[in-house]
Scaffold this motif. Structure first.
Motif, PDB file in Angstrom:
ATOM      1  N   ALA A  97       0.973  -1.143   0.006  1.00 45.42           N
ATOM      2  CA  ALA A  97      -0.020  -0.044  -0.080  1.00 45.42           C
ATOM      3  C   ALA A  97       0.920   1.265   0.025  1.00 45.42           C
ATOM      4  O   ALA A  97       2.024   1.202   0.451  1.00 45.42           O
ATOM      5  CB  ALA A  97      -0.778  -0.086   1.184  1.00 45.42           C
ATOM      6  N   MET A 118      -2.933  -4.159  -6.101  1.00 46.18           N
ATOM      7  CA  MET A 118      -3.680  -3.990  -4.811  1.00 46.18           C
ATOM      8  C   MET A 118      -4.618  -5.374  -4.805  1.00 46.18           C
ATOM      9  O   MET A 118      -5.713  -5.021  -5.352  1.00 46.18           O
ATOM     10  CB  MET A 118      -4.438  -2.752  -4.354  1.00 46.18           C
ATOM     11  CG  MET A 118      -5.205  -2.655  -3.192  1.00 46.18           C
ATOM     12  SD  MET A 118      -4.192  -3.034  -1.713  1.00 46.18           S
ATOM     13  CE  MET A 118      -2.640  -2.116  -1.993  1.00 46.18           C
ATOM     14  N   THR A 168      -7.516   0.784  -2.678  1.00 42.69           N
ATOM     15  CA  THR A 168      -7.066   0.272  -1.395  1.00 42.69           C
ATOM     16  C   THR A 168      -8.130   0.234  -0.349  1.00 42.69           C
ATOM     17  O   THR A 168      -8.439  -0.564   0.126  1.00 42.69           O
ATOM     18  CB  THR A 168      -5.686   0.884  -0.890  1.00 42.69           C
ATOM     19  OG1 THR A 168      -4.793   1.058  -1.901  1.00 42.69           O
ATOM     20  CG2 THR A 168      -5.273   0.370   0.256  1.00 42.69           C
ATOM     21  N   GLY A 172      -8.931  -3.558  -1.151  1.00 39.30           N
ATOM     22  CA  GLY A 172      -7.582  -4.021  -0.242  1.00 39.30           C
ATOM     23  C   GLY A 172      -8.155  -4.006   1.214  1.00 39.30           C
ATOM     24  O   GLY A 172      -8.006  -5.229   1.682  1.00 39.30           O
ATOM     25  N   CYS A 173      -8.773  -2.898   1.749  1.00 38.49           N
ATOM     26  CA  CYS A 173      -9.297  -3.127   3.168  1.00 38.49           C
ATOM     27  C   CYS A 173     -10.515  -3.660   3.388  1.00 38.49           C
ATOM     28  O   CYS A 173     -10.929  -4.282   4.296  1.00 38.49           O
ATOM     29  CB  CYS A 173      -9.177  -1.862   3.731  1.00 38.49           C
ATOM     30  SG  CYS A 173      -7.750  -0.648   3.685  1.00 38.49           S
TER      31      CYS A 173
END
Ligand SMILES: NC(=O)C1=CN([C@@H]2O[C@H](COP(=O)(O)OP(=O)(O)OC[C@H]3O[C@@H](n4cnc5c(N)ncnc54)[C@H](OP(=O)(O)O)[C@@H]3O)[C@@H](O)[C@H]2O)C=CC1
Ligand SMILES: O=C(O)[C@@H]1CCC=N1
Length: 266
Positions: A97, A118, A168, A172-173
């Protein structure tokens, strides 16, 4: 996935913790030969040790790809082990990241093909989604990256690197947001009289079942929601509370992720 080049030339993975292992698990399950993978990681997990991959062994001369999966905070120190691959012939794919492509161009030298990706942890069960973008030299390797990453889930190509921060904060999260929803739903069940065990089972099966339905159905998320919502029934009233707060809360959550990603880039 056509693993020919990777099998012949090898894949180097720098840092193989939660994200690196999630991807590796998916690739190995898809047929990647463990002997073609060299992992550099100071404390290999039991999973890594069980894979048959080459752990902290001599590096291949000209691997098909170098995957960087260490934390951004230790990238600078860790990179010294692989920067000799810079210069052009070996593409570098990073999942870290924050750190921008120009950071890797500086570390590996001009002309190094760099792809920023990502991914997310559902890659471990081939249900990940990964966004990719490359520098000029990396453009020619986007097909290879897509081939590799599509073995562990979906792949989207971004129009610009600037979009990576939002990606992200979303995908990603995102798995963490969903897992927290299971925790919150469990907690609500316990507060309203269920045992931890039953509430946990209900919450987990509900989120994973809803995910499976979302995946297999042609209907939109909004329609699937409507299908649960009987007119003037229970869900309709419950959703009034949730829908009043969740969109703004989710936006603030994603904005917090974007802000932290920006901090990590410095
Ligand atoms: N987890 C996720 O869901 C996602 C993570 N990412 C990115 O993936 C990267 C890794 O994250 P994550 O897997 O969660 O983190 P982890 O800490 O689980 O994995 C990083 C690994 O790198 C190892 N490591 C530490 N120092 C070195 C070194 N000098 N050389 C080689 N390896 C080293 C760590 O070992 P040790 O534990 O002993 O320090 C660890 O095994 C990050 O850059 C993150 O931004 C991207 C998308 C999603
Ligand atoms: O928390 C992190 O920094 C990483 C990036 C996206 C998911 N995990």
């Amino acid at each position: 996935m056509d693993m020919t080049d990777i099998t012949a030339r090898g894949l180097v993975i720098l840092g193989c913790g939660k994200m690196g292992s999630a991807m590796l698990e998916g690739w190995l399950a898809g047929g990647l030969a463990p002997q073609s993978v060299t992992v550099l990681d100071p404390t290999p997990s039991d999973f890594l040790t069980s894979t048959g991959c080459r752990l902290n062994a001599a590096l291949p001369e000209r691997p098909a790809l170098v995957l960087l999966a260490v934390k951004p905070q230790i990238m600078q120190d860790a990179l010294a082990q692989v920067t000799h691959y810079g210069g052009g012939e070996v593409p570098v794919l990073t999942v870290a990241a924050g750190l921008p492509i120009r950071y890797y161009e500086r570390a590996f030298g001009a002309g190094t093909p760099v792809i920023r990706a990502m991914p997310n942890t559902p890659s471990a069960v081939k249900r990940g989604i990964t966004a990719i973008v490359g520098n000029e030299g990396g453009t020619g390797y986007l097909d290879l990256a897509e081939e590799l990453l599509s073995a562990v889930g979906q792949v989207v190509r971004l129009e610009s690197e600037a979009q990576m921060r939002t990606v992200t904060g979303i995908s990603g999260c995102g798995p963490a947001y969903v897992f927290h929803m299971v925790e919150a739903l469990t907690e609500a069940g316990v507060r309203e009289g269920l045992s931890e065990e039953v509430a946990g089972q209900l919450a987990r099966a509900t989120i994973s079942g809803a995910g499976a339905l979302l995946d297999s159905s042609d209907e939109s998320a909004a329609q699937l929601r409507t299908n649960v919502t009987s007119p003037n029934g229970v869900t309709e009233v419950a959703l009034r509370t949730l829908m009043e707060e969740l969109p703004d809360l989710m936006h603030r959550t994603v904005m917090a992720a974007i802000k932290r990603d920006e901090e990590l880039s410095k």
